[in-house]
Scaffold this active site. Structure first.
Site, PDB file in Angstrom:
ATOM      1  N   ARG A   1       0.715  -1.339  -0.013  1.00 18.73           N
ATOM      2  CA  ARG A   1      -0.246   0.021   0.128  1.00 18.73           C
ATOM      3  C   ARG A   1       0.709   1.425  -0.141  1.00 18.73           C
ATOM      4  NH1 ARG A   1      -2.686  -3.935   1.928  1.00 18.73           N
ATOM      5  NH2 ARG A   1      -0.703  -4.581   2.727  1.00 18.73           N
ATOM      6  N   THR A   2       1.862   1.450   0.843  1.00 17.62           N
ATOM      7  CA  THR A   2       2.554   2.658   1.307  1.00 17.62           C
ATOM      8  C   THR A   2       3.363   2.784  -0.045  1.00 17.62           C
ATOM      9  OG1 THR A   2       2.604   2.146   3.250  1.00 17.62           O
ATOM     10  CG2 THR A   2       4.105   3.864   2.779  1.00 17.62           C
TER      11      THR A   2
ATOM     12  N   LYS B   1      25.628  -5.986   0.124  1.00 19.33           N
ATOM     13  CA  LYS B   1      27.012  -5.989  -0.125  1.00 19.33           C
ATOM     14  C   LYS B   1      27.666  -5.371   1.369  1.00 19.33           C
ATOM     15  CE  LYS B   1      26.949  -5.577  -5.133  1.00 19.33           C
ATOM     16  NZ  LYS B   1      27.371  -4.315  -5.966  1.00 19.33           N
TER      17      LYS B   1
ATOM     18  N   ARG C   1      11.295   3.600   4.508  1.00 20.20           N
ATOM     19  CA  ARG C   1      10.559   2.705   5.325  1.00 20.20           C
ATOM     20  C   ARG C   1      11.998   1.656   5.907  1.00 20.20           C
ATOM     21  NH1 ARG C   1       5.564  -1.238   4.871  1.00 20.20           N
ATOM     22  NH2 ARG C   1       4.699   0.650   5.375  1.00 20.20           N
TER      23      ARG C   1
ATOM     24  N   HIS D   1       4.379   5.835  11.651  1.00 18.42           N
ATOM     25  CA  HIS D   1       3.805   5.725  10.303  1.00 18.42           C
ATOM     26  C   HIS D   1       2.944   6.661   9.894  1.00 18.42           C
ATOM     27  CE1 HIS D   1       3.293   4.224   6.577  1.00 18.42           C
ATOM     28  NE2 HIS D   1       2.785   2.864   6.937  1.00 18.42           N
TER      29      HIS D   1
HETATM   30  N1   CP Z   1      -0.453  -0.113   5.809  1.00 12.17           N
HETATM   31  C1   CP Z   1       0.794  -0.316   5.505  1.00 12.17           C
HETATM   32  O1   CP Z   1       1.878   0.311   5.621  1.00 12.17           O
HETATM   33  O2   CP Z   1       0.616  -1.485   4.402  1.00 12.17           O
HETATM   34  P1   CP Z   1       2.039  -1.754   3.600  1.00 12.17           P
HETATM   35  O3   CP Z   1       2.940  -2.452   4.662  1.00 12.17           O
HETATM   36  O4   CP Z   1       1.485  -2.724   2.459  1.00 12.17           O
HETATM   37  O5   CP Z   1       2.676  -0.551   2.832  1.00 12.17           O
END
Ligand code: CP
Length: 308
Positions: free
Chosen positions: A55-56, A83, A105, A133
């Site tokens: 999603r993100t 590496k 992320r 998040h």
């Molecule tokens: N909600 C969310 O962060 O989903 P993803 O891990 O698929 O990005």
């Protein structure tokens, strides 16, 4: 605003400003072929994902494209991290290629704040460990605001694996800043140690918690991290903390159900509840609406940070 690494400490006016901006994008996104002014033309956004995402990652990519920006996709497994290259060197090298922003992320809490000290470019936290998040919480709050017409006074229960959840923390900060009351409901083993200082009510009885709430944000049981005796078994967790039709029928009122995804079907949420779309007056699921809203919210964040 140059960076967005969390919602902790972000003033209400800034959050509302982002939500209002997203509202304008959302209106256009419902048309079959939305056209937006290329506010971020010639900008390059590096999507640096050290953990998996559906999603993100995709919604940032779509959001960037709608605004005319280019994206570079990075995943650690296909990069020189395998590496031994460090996070700092990875960021420095990408900056040397003239990227304008990093969407990061990472498994480590604080990674996004850390790279703000490495790069002069904008940093957006796409999830760091169990810390924050922020864009997920913004899209959750956006979804709640659209449904209820406002956030102030709303009662929201965050239900499930709070201990490992970055989504929970960002939602607690963002919702409280806008005047919502927030409660957590989870087994005592999954309550974070600092819960007492977060200004939230604590529940271990899901039936009482959802009776109190206007909306429930159900969290994924992070199975990859819950092997250490946090729960007796998946069956017991589901029986005591799973959101299902039976529980929703019992409270005899409307409860709006959100989940950031991905979902563990029939563990924290039943199939029926996850897929439930009901007329007003009945509890309904917003899971896919949240995903759609994520594009508008991420467009707003990119524009706010990068358009000048
Ligand atoms: N909600 C969310 O962060 O989903 P993803 O891990 O698929 O990005």
């Amino acid at each position: 605003m140059k960076n967005l690494t969390g919602l902790c400490g972000i003033p209400a006016g800034d959050i509302t400003g982002l939500l209002d901006l997203a509202e304008g994008f959302k209106e256009k996104l419902v048309t079959p072929e939305p056209v937006f002014p290329p506010l971020l033309q010639n900008r390059r956004i590096a999507l640096v994902f050290f953990e998996n995402s559906t999603r993100t990652r995709f919604s940032f990519e779509i959001a960037a494209r709608h605004l005319g920006a280019g994206t570079l996709s990075f995943s650690s497994s296909g990069s020189s991290v395998s590496k031994g290259e460090t996070l700092s060197d990875t960021i420095r090298n990408l900056e040397a290629m003239k990227v304008d922003a990093f969407v990061l992320r990472h498994a480590s809490s604080g990674a996004a704040d850390f790279i703000t000290g490495i790069t002069r470019k904008s940093v957006i936290n796409a999830g760091d460990g169990a810390h924050e998040h922020p864009t997920q919480a913004l899209l959750d709050i956006f979804t709640l605001r659209r449904h209820f017409g406002g956030i102030s006074g709303l009662k929201v229960v965050i239900l499930g694996d709070v201990l490992h959840s970055r989504v929970a923390r960002s939602n607690i900060f963002g919702l409280q800043t806008l005047g919502a009351r927030v409660a957590l409901c989870c087994p005592s083993t999954l309550i974070p140690s600092d819960a007492g200082s977060l200004g939230v009510d604590l529940h271990t009885d899901i039936d009482r918690a959802i009776e109190w709430a206007d909306a429930a944000i159900v969290l994924r049981l992070q199975l990859e991290r819950t092997t250490g005796g946090y729960i007796p078994s998946l069956e017991e967790y589901s029986a005591h903390f799973g959101l299902n039709d039976e529980r929703l029928e019992k409270i005899r009122k409307h409860l709006l159900v959100l989940h950031p995804g991905p979902i563990n079907r029939e563990i924290e949420i039943s199939n029926n509840v996850a897929d439930r779309i009901q007329p007003p007056g009945y509890s309904s699921s917003m899971l896919l609406e949240q995903v759609t809203n994520g594009v508008a919210v991420r467009m707003a964040v990119l524009q706010a940070l990068l358009a000048s």
